[in-house]
Every structure is written in structure tokens, then in C-alpha cells.
Design a protein around this motif. Structure first.
Motif, short mmCIF file in Angstrom:
data_model
loop_
_atom_site.label_atom_id
_atom_site.label_comp_id
_atom_site.label_asym_id
_atom_site.label_seq_id
_atom_site.Cartn_x
_atom_site.Cartn_y
_atom_site.Cartn_z
N ALA A 51 -11.55 -32.52 -9.74
CA ALA A 51 -11.75 -31.28 -10.50
C ALA A 51 -13.13 -31.22 -11.16
O ALA A 51 -13.73 -30.15 -11.24
CB ALA A 51 -10.66 -31.13 -11.56
N SER A 52 -13.63 -32.36 -11.61
CA SER A 52 -14.93 -32.35 -12.30
C SER A 52 -16.08 -32.02 -11.36
O SER A 52 -17.07 -31.43 -11.76
CB SER A 52 -15.19 -33.71 -12.97
OG SER A 52 -15.31 -34.73 -12.00
N LYS A 53 -15.94 -32.37 -10.09
CA LYS A 53 -16.98 -32.07 -9.10
C LYS A 53 -16.62 -30.89 -8.20
O LYS A 53 -17.41 -30.46 -7.39
CB LYS A 53 -17.23 -33.29 -8.21
CG LYS A 53 -17.78 -34.48 -8.94
CD LYS A 53 -17.98 -35.64 -7.99
CE LYS A 53 -18.46 -36.88 -8.71
NZ LYS A 53 -18.55 -38.03 -7.80
N ASN A 54 -15.37 -30.40 -8.36
CA ASN A 54 -14.85 -29.32 -7.52
C ASN A 54 -14.95 -29.68 -6.03
O ASN A 54 -15.36 -28.88 -5.20
CB ASN A 54 -15.58 -28.00 -7.80
CG ASN A 54 -14.81 -26.81 -7.27
OD1 ASN A 54 -13.58 -26.79 -7.30
ND2 ASN A 54 -15.52 -25.82 -6.76
N THR A 55 -14.56 -30.94 -5.71
CA THR A 55 -14.61 -31.41 -4.33
C THR A 55 -13.21 -31.81 -3.85
O THR A 55 -12.31 -32.05 -4.65
CB THR A 55 -15.55 -32.63 -4.18
OG1 THR A 55 -15.11 -33.68 -5.05
CG2 THR A 55 -16.99 -32.26 -4.49
N ILE A 56 -13.09 -31.88 -2.53
CA ILE A 56 -11.83 -32.21 -1.89
C ILE A 56 -12.15 -32.78 -0.50
O ILE A 56 -13.28 -32.66 -0.03
CB ILE A 56 -10.93 -30.95 -1.78
CG1 ILE A 56 -9.48 -31.32 -1.52
CG2 ILE A 56 -11.48 -29.95 -0.77
CD1 ILE A 56 -8.50 -30.20 -1.82
N HIS A 57 -11.17 -33.36 0.14
CA HIS A 57 -11.36 -33.90 1.48
C HIS A 57 -11.92 -32.81 2.39
O HIS A 57 -11.50 -31.66 2.35
CB HIS A 57 -10.03 -34.40 2.04
CG HIS A 57 -10.16 -35.25 3.25
ND1 HIS A 57 -10.48 -34.74 4.48
CD2 HIS A 57 -10.02 -36.59 3.42
CE1 HIS A 57 -10.53 -35.71 5.37
NE2 HIS A 57 -10.26 -36.85 4.76
N TYR A 64 -7.75 -22.07 -3.93
CA TYR A 64 -7.14 -23.39 -4.09
C TYR A 64 -6.20 -23.36 -5.28
O TYR A 64 -6.51 -22.80 -6.33
CB TYR A 64 -8.24 -24.43 -4.32
CG TYR A 64 -7.70 -25.80 -4.68
CD1 TYR A 64 -7.34 -26.69 -3.68
CD2 TYR A 64 -7.54 -26.19 -6.00
CE1 TYR A 64 -6.83 -27.95 -3.99
CE2 TYR A 64 -7.05 -27.43 -6.34
CZ TYR A 64 -6.69 -28.31 -5.33
OH TYR A 64 -6.19 -29.55 -5.65
N GLN A 65 -5.01 -23.97 -5.10
CA GLN A 65 -4.08 -24.09 -6.22
C GLN A 65 -3.82 -25.56 -6.55
O GLN A 65 -3.92 -25.95 -7.70
CB GLN A 65 -2.77 -23.36 -5.92
CG GLN A 65 -1.86 -23.31 -7.12
CD GLN A 65 -0.68 -22.39 -6.91
OE1 GLN A 65 -0.31 -22.07 -5.79
NE2 GLN A 65 -0.05 -21.99 -7.99
N SER A 66 -3.48 -26.37 -5.54
CA SER A 66 -3.22 -27.79 -5.79
C SER A 66 -3.25 -28.55 -4.46
O SER A 66 -3.31 -27.94 -3.39
CB SER A 66 -1.87 -27.99 -6.48
OG SER A 66 -0.82 -27.59 -5.63
N GLN A 114 -17.34 -29.48 -1.18
CA GLN A 114 -17.02 -28.49 -2.21
C GLN A 114 -15.82 -27.68 -1.76
O GLN A 114 -15.71 -27.32 -0.58
CB GLN A 114 -18.21 -27.55 -2.43
CG GLN A 114 -19.40 -28.20 -3.10
CD GLN A 114 -19.11 -28.58 -4.54
OE1 GLN A 114 -18.63 -27.78 -5.32
NE2 GLN A 114 -19.38 -29.84 -4.87
N ILE A 115 -14.92 -27.39 -2.68
CA ILE A 115 -13.73 -26.61 -2.33
C ILE A 115 -14.13 -25.22 -1.90
O ILE A 115 -14.91 -24.54 -2.57
CB ILE A 115 -12.76 -26.52 -3.52
CG1 ILE A 115 -12.09 -27.88 -3.72
CG2 ILE A 115 -11.71 -25.44 -3.30
CD1 ILE A 115 -11.09 -27.91 -4.83
#
Length: 128
Positions: A101-107, A91-93, A24-25
Motif C-alpha cells: 500500500a505504501s508504494k501502491n505496487t502489486i505483483h 483495485y479493492q483487495s 504500480q497498481i
């Protein structure tokens, strides 16, 4: 011997697949600044903290900064809003960080970069 080699190969594959997960971000909500200071001094502390962690920090508006981190082929960009009393990191990009974006996840490494930036900012602010 073949069983050991097969076991090591399987373990390596498992570690490789689980090592590249998403999370999650993480944003940093309002962080209070206890020292009496000015927003200009806070920006300088943020800029110095970011530079020490490899971030490029630029003023992007009134009491707003954009910080960019480039690691190999990956890029993270955050928006830092600040005043003489508090700051936030949002977070911006990003590029090549598996942002969803749909799961609000990132590495998962993104969150450690943000934690390191936040900690560095706190250290610089404590020196004011």
C-alpha cells in the motif's frame, strides 16, 4: 563445461528474480460506453466478460459489482462501478500478490489480469 553450467545457473537465477517483480497498481479510469443501453445490460456484459476470463462477478450495490479472480493461491478483488454511459475498475483487495500500500505496487501479473478483464468488457459491450 563448468563455465557453461555456471553461466546457465546464473542466468536462471537472474530470470527467476526478475520474473517475480512488482508493478504500480493499474486501475481502469472512466471508460465511455458508446452503445445506447441500460445499466442492467452493462452489468450483464461485465458479468459475461468476467466469467469468460475466470472472474466471479457479483452485484454489490446500486450500479456496483465486485469481481474476484482466484489463481492457484492468489486472489484479486476489484470494484467495478458502471452506468449506462461508463464503467471503472478499481483495485479493492488481494491475497498473495505482494501488495504494498505504501508504494501502491502489486505483483506484475495483476495488471495483465485487469487489462484482459477490461478488454473482455469492451468486447461484450460492443455486442450490445
Amino acid at each position: 563445461m563448468k563455465k557453461i553450467l555456471l553461466g546457465l545457473l546464473t542466468l536462471g537465477l537472474v530470470l527467476m528474480v526478475t520474473g517475480c517483480g512488482s508493478a504500480q497498481i493499474m486501475n481502469v479510469p472512466s471508460q465511455p460506453i458508446s452503445e445506447k443501453t441500460t445499466s442492467a445490460a452493462v452489468f450483464q456484459a461485465i458479468k459475461k466478460a468476467g466469467a469468460g476470463r475466470g472472474w466471479i462477478v457479483r452485484k454489490s450495490g446500486n450500479n456496483t459489482a465486485t469481481a474476484t479472480l482466484n489463481v492457484r493461491t492468489h486472489q484479486a478483488v476489484v470494484l467495478i462501478k458502471y452506468s449506462s454511459k461508463q464503467y471503472t475498475i478499481d483495485y479493492q483487495s488481494s491475497m498473495n500478490l505482494k501488495y504494498d500500500a505504501s508504494k501502491n505496487t502489486i505483483h506484475k501479473y495483476y495488471n495483465s489480469w485487469i487489462q484482459n478483464l477490461d478488454n473482455a468488457i469492451k468486447v461484450q459491450l460492443s455486442l450490445l
